[in-house]
Design a protein around this motif. Sequence first.
Motif, PDB file in Angstrom:
ATOM      1  N   ALA A   1       0.833  -1.207   0.000  1.00 34.49           N
ATOM      2  CA  ALA A   1       0.000   0.000   0.000  1.00 34.49           C
ATOM      3  C   ALA A   1       0.863   1.250   0.000  1.00 34.49           C
ATOM      4  CB  ALA A   1      -0.932  -0.014   1.216  1.00 34.49           C
ATOM      5  N   VAL A   2       1.924   1.257   0.816  1.00 37.48           N
ATOM      6  CA  VAL A   2       2.837   2.403   0.863  1.00 37.48           C
ATOM      7  C   VAL A   2       3.474   2.639  -0.499  1.00 37.48           C
ATOM      8  CG1 VAL A   2       5.004   3.236   1.837  1.00 37.48           C
ATOM      9  CG2 VAL A   2       3.283   2.219   3.342  1.00 37.48           C
ATOM     10  N   ILE A   3       3.966   1.556  -1.113  1.00 34.84           N
ATOM     11  CA  ILE A   3       4.615   1.679  -2.423  1.00 34.84           C
ATOM     12  C   ILE A   3       3.612   2.138  -3.475  1.00 34.84           C
ATOM     13  CG2 ILE A   3       5.746   0.370  -4.276  1.00 34.84           C
ATOM     14  CD1 ILE A   3       6.953  -1.430  -2.059  1.00 34.84           C
ATOM     15  N   GLY A   4       2.405   1.574  -3.442  1.00 38.73           N
ATOM     16  CA  GLY A   4       1.396   1.945  -4.429  1.00 38.73           C
ATOM     17  C   GLY A   4       0.982   3.400  -4.330  1.00 38.73           C
ATOM     18  N   PHE A   5       0.737   3.879  -3.112  1.00 35.61           N
ATOM     19  CA  PHE A   5       0.343   5.286  -2.945  1.00 35.61           C
ATOM     20  C   PHE A   5       1.498   6.229  -3.296  1.00 35.61           C
ATOM     21  CE2 PHE A   5      -3.092   3.639  -0.094  1.00 35.61           C
ATOM     22  CZ  PHE A   5      -4.150   4.145  -0.842  1.00 35.61           C
ATOM     23  N   ALA A   6       2.734   5.802  -3.013  1.00 31.72           N
ATOM     24  CA  ALA A   6       3.885   6.637  -3.379  1.00 31.72           C
ATOM     25  C   ALA A   6       3.971   6.784  -4.890  1.00 31.72           C
ATOM     26  CB  ALA A   6       5.163   6.028  -2.818  1.00 31.72           C
ATOM     27  N   GLU A   7       3.734   5.673  -5.614  1.00 35.22           N
ATOM     28  CA  GLU A   7       3.756   5.732  -7.076  1.00 35.22           C
ATOM     29  C   GLU A   7       2.608   6.593  -7.605  1.00 35.22           C
ATOM     30  OE1 GLU A   7       3.593   1.617  -8.096  1.00 35.22           O
ATOM     31  OE2 GLU A   7       5.771   1.293  -7.860  1.00 35.22           O
ATOM     32  N   LEU A   8       1.455   6.483  -6.944  1.00 34.21           N
ATOM     33  CA  LEU A   8       0.306   7.281  -7.369  1.00 34.21           C
ATOM     34  C   LEU A   8       0.576   8.769  -7.195  1.00 34.21           C
ATOM     35  CD1 LEU A   8      -2.694   7.224  -8.301  1.00 34.21           C
ATOM     36  CD2 LEU A   8      -3.328   7.190  -5.880  1.00 34.21           C
ATOM     37  N   LEU A   9       1.135   9.154  -6.044  1.00 32.03           N
ATOM     38  CA  LEU A   9       1.431  10.565  -5.801  1.00 32.03           C
ATOM     39  C   LEU A   9       2.520  11.055  -6.749  1.00 32.03           C
ATOM     40  CD1 LEU A   9       1.362  10.597  -1.899  1.00 32.03           C
ATOM     41  CD2 LEU A   9      -0.292  11.685  -3.430  1.00 32.03           C
TER      42      LEU A   9
ATOM     43  N   VAL B   1      -1.203  12.192 -10.444  1.00 29.65           N
ATOM     44  CA  VAL B   1      -2.614  11.997 -10.795  1.00 29.65           C
ATOM     45  C   VAL B   1      -3.505  12.820  -9.876  1.00 29.65           C
ATOM     46  CG1 VAL B   1      -4.490  10.281 -10.878  1.00 29.65           C
ATOM     47  CG2 VAL B   1      -2.218   9.709 -11.754  1.00 29.65           C
ATOM     48  N   VAL B   2      -3.121  12.942  -8.616  1.00 24.85           N
ATOM     49  CA  VAL B   2      -3.945  13.687  -7.650  1.00 24.85           C
ATOM     50  C   VAL B   2      -3.518  15.153  -7.534  1.00 24.85           C
ATOM     51  CG1 VAL B   2      -4.504  11.635  -6.304  1.00 24.85           C
ATOM     52  CG2 VAL B   2      -2.434  12.928  -5.775  1.00 24.85           C
ATOM     53  N   GLY B   3      -2.588  15.552  -8.368  1.00 19.48           N
ATOM     54  CA  GLY B   3      -2.146  16.944  -8.323  1.00 19.48           C
ATOM     55  C   GLY B   3      -0.634  17.043  -8.398  1.00 19.48           C
ATOM     56  N   PRO B   4      -0.123  18.211  -8.868  1.00 22.23           N
ATOM     57  CA  PRO B   4       1.326  18.373  -9.010  1.00 22.23           C
ATOM     58  C   PRO B   4       2.016  18.491  -7.637  1.00 22.23           C
ATOM     59  CG  PRO B   4       0.209  20.426  -9.476  1.00 22.23           C
ATOM     60  CD  PRO B   4      -0.870  19.412  -9.289  1.00 22.23           C
ATOM     61  N   LEU B   5       3.294  18.071  -7.609  1.00 23.78           N
ATOM     62  CA  LEU B   5       4.124  18.168  -6.399  1.00 23.78           C
ATOM     63  C   LEU B   5       5.382  18.937  -6.733  1.00 23.78           C
ATOM     64  CD1 LEU B   5       3.892  14.445  -5.168  1.00 23.78           C
ATOM     65  CD2 LEU B   5       2.554  16.377  -4.341  1.00 23.78           C
ATOM     66  N   ASN B   6       5.909  19.623  -5.735  1.00 18.32           N
ATOM     67  CA  ASN B   6       7.168  20.327  -5.982  1.00 18.32           C
ATOM     68  C   ASN B   6       8.340  19.345  -5.870  1.00 18.32           C
ATOM     69  OD1 ASN B   6       7.906  20.049  -3.192  1.00 18.32           O
ATOM     70  ND2 ASN B   6       6.594  21.805  -2.709  1.00 18.32           N
TER      71      ASN B   6
END
Length: 410
Positions: free
Chosen positions: A189-197, A201-206
């Motif tokens: 779950a940790v790896i999957g959510f890290a890949e998603l972020l 897909v849920v918004g840009p990150l700096n």
Amino acid sequence: MTDACAERRAEEAAPSDPAERRIGPLARRLPPIPASLSCSETFAIFEGQPGLRGLAVQEEGRPLGMVSRDTLMISITNPVRHALYERRPIRLLMNRSPLIVDAEMTVDEVFELIAESRGAALGEGFIVTRGGTYLGVGSSLDLLRESVLTQRQRILELELARRAAEQASEAKSSFLANLSHELRTPLNAVIGFAELLESAVVGPLNERQLGYLRDIHGSGHLLLRLISDLLDLSRAESGRLDLFEEQVGLSALVESGARTLSPRARSHGLELAVDLPGDPLLVLGDERKLLQVLLNLGTNAVKFTPRGGRVVLRAGIDTDAGPFFEVEDSGIGIAEEELPKVLETFGRSDDPFTRRTEGAGLGLSLCRAFVELHGGRLELASRLGEGTRVRAALPAARLLEAEQPRLERA
């Protein structure tokens, strides 16, 4: 306190371990006969005790010799010798150099004395003393009986130890399997959510947030690999790791490993080379496990080779006609005295550079387990500051028949 009470106390204080049993409690408390007793009178004593093999002969309160039942029978039952020895003192037929042992000697020690130089004690027995005072006589039959009991006790202890070890191994394997299952779910779950972020897909990150996510993603994969390695190692140690054998091309295996390791080698500023035979090298083995061995060895080589160094992946046939693949590097190397240590589970070199790098010390021990599962051996050669070569040598029987003509040409 009487002598009988003292002897009983000594017997009660004897060790429970049969291997440490003293000879004193085994001595038969038979009164010694005087050296002046006639041969016929001594013969009468033996007739009254059919199981008696020997008697101690005493003179002036000290053991003088030992008379054997067999020796006396030969002299008394022969008509000519009977007339000669019937009324003569028993000292004429006694063994003047009997085996005399102290009551505090162990059963094993007495056996060693008989085996070394006192073979006569097997037939006539031996004299047991305590502090120089006569205590009784011992027989080889008693020693053998005690030895059988000792061996039975040792076999029982070994069997109990084996069962305890099997139960401990079973419990460890079960624990690791359950732990692996419980940890894999949240880690995935940790790896999957890290890949998603990271995919935005849920918004840009700096950039700073992306860096943290990459660290989370990499650490999650590292933990997942560690869990898998622990589980495989546990199965290998308990003999529950199976081989899924098929035709494996070692040359193709090395090329596949080189492609996987190439990006990491480039990022470390290393030259990655491949050294393969001209013809395909086919063996019978578990391709996934052999590839894991190669990747573990290659990852270690890249990890411990400074920038500008060289790593070589190689396959071939050694002088014993056995196929092999190996990884050689020009890295920091390993001190000779630490070579056995790094092959142990969780074993790592004490070199400061090694301590600064990631790793739990499972890689080489797992590689050795996989190679030995194939009937081969893991060979490690290294010199501090000059580099390391690790070879997975497989038995010649794993070389497929298609390779035999090429081997004959070689």
